[in-house]
Write a protein that holds these residues in place. Structure first.
Motif, PDB file in Angstrom:
ATOM      1  N   VAL A  13      -0.331   4.475   6.268  1.00 32.82           N
ATOM      2  CA  VAL A  13      -0.639   3.598   5.138  1.00 32.82           C
ATOM      3  C   VAL A  13       0.632   3.541   4.281  1.00 32.82           C
ATOM      4  N   PRO A  14       1.542   2.613   4.580  1.00 32.61           N
ATOM      5  CA  PRO A  14       2.852   2.625   3.924  1.00 32.61           C
ATOM      6  C   PRO A  14       2.797   2.510   2.399  1.00 32.61           C
ATOM      7  N   ARG A  15       1.910   1.677   1.911  1.00 34.60           N
ATOM      8  CA  ARG A  15       1.743   1.520   0.461  1.00 34.60           C
ATOM      9  C   ARG A  15       0.257   1.692   0.162  1.00 34.60           C
ATOM     10  N   GLY A  19      -3.646  -0.669   0.586  1.00 35.18           N
ATOM     11  CA  GLY A  19      -4.735  -0.395   1.524  1.00 35.18           C
ATOM     12  C   GLY A  19      -4.491  -0.894   2.938  1.00 35.18           C
ATOM     13  N   GLU A  20      -3.282  -1.362   3.247  1.00 34.49           N
ATOM     14  CA  GLU A  20      -2.961  -1.821   4.599  1.00 34.49           C
ATOM     15  C   GLU A  20      -2.559  -0.620   5.441  1.00 34.49           C
ATOM     16  N   PHE A  21      -2.953  -0.645   6.725  1.00 26.42           N
ATOM     17  CA  PHE A  21      -2.614   0.496   7.572  1.00 26.42           C
ATOM     18  C   PHE A  21      -2.389   0.062   9.011  1.00 26.42           C
ATOM     19  N   PRO A  94     -10.180  13.779   3.744  1.00 24.18           N
ATOM     20  CA  PRO A  94      -9.658  12.585   3.065  1.00 24.18           C
ATOM     21  C   PRO A  94      -8.400  12.901   2.249  1.00 24.18           C
ATOM     22  N   ARG A  95      -7.438  11.982   2.313  1.00 25.93           N
ATOM     23  CA  ARG A  95      -6.189  12.115   1.574  1.00 25.93           C
ATOM     24  C   ARG A  95      -5.806  10.750   1.022  1.00 25.93           C
ATOM     25  N   SER A  96      -4.958  10.766   0.028  1.00 22.05           N
ATOM     26  CA  SER A  96      -4.445   9.498  -0.497  1.00 22.05           C
ATOM     27  C   SER A  96      -2.929   9.461  -0.313  1.00 22.05           C
ATOM     28  N   THR A  97      -2.469   9.886   0.851  1.00 23.17           N
ATOM     29  CA  THR A  97      -1.050   9.886   1.163  1.00 23.17           C
ATOM     30  C   THR A  97      -0.748   8.804   2.191  1.00 23.17           C
ATOM     31  N   MET A  98       0.493   8.723   2.616  1.00 25.02           N
ATOM     32  CA  MET A  98       0.905   7.704   3.577  1.00 25.02           C
ATOM     33  C   MET A  98       0.291   7.926   4.956  1.00 25.02           C
TER      34      MET A  98
END
Length: 134
Positions: A13-15, A19-21, A94-98
């Motif tokens: 998930v670059p940015r 939310g794009e992956f 769950p994570r909110s990283t790249m």
């Protein structure tokens, strides 16, 4: 004999805010089969189309942690010393990283390694025109 397995897709998930992956791999665990394995197949061209200028070396390093942790041992650090099921849960938290994973899905199969390959074919690899659906 059919065994139950759990799997999650490994995503880049670059940015995070967008939310794009891109699906980059699969981690699969089968408790009854004593199986824990991750396979990563990063399509760098597709990822760069999504996020030009992304640091691919950093992405590769982070993705390499999945197979290493699944394999276990001292090389995988403290997490690598946990039992296989605990390593799976740690990897899929769950994570909110790249680097993130999808929600965990469950299924049944007779061979976990074959199922891992099938999931790569259907969820990660780009279909080749003319190939039959997996």
């Amino acid at each position: 004999m059919l065994a139950t397995y759990d799997y999650a897709l490994i995503r880049v998930v670059p940015r995070v805010e967008r939310g794009e992956f891109l699906n980059a791999g699969v981690v699969l665990s089968s408790k009854s089969g004593d199986f824990l394995q991750a396979r990563v197949e990063l399509d760098e061209a597709r990822l760069l189309a999504l996020a030009p200028g992304l640091d691919l070396d950093a992405v590769r390093r982070h993705l390499a942690a999945f197979p290493a942790i699944c394999a276990g041992g001292e090389e995988a650090g403290p997490i690598g010393r946990l039992p296989k099921r605990e390593r799976f849960y740690w990897l899929t938290a769950p994570r909110s990283t790249m680097i993130q994973t999808s929600p965990v899905h469950t299924g049944r199969c007779s061979d976990a390694a074959t199922m891992l390959e099938r999931l790569l074919d259907t969820m990660v690899r780009v279909p080749v025109p003319g190939d039959p659906p997996a």
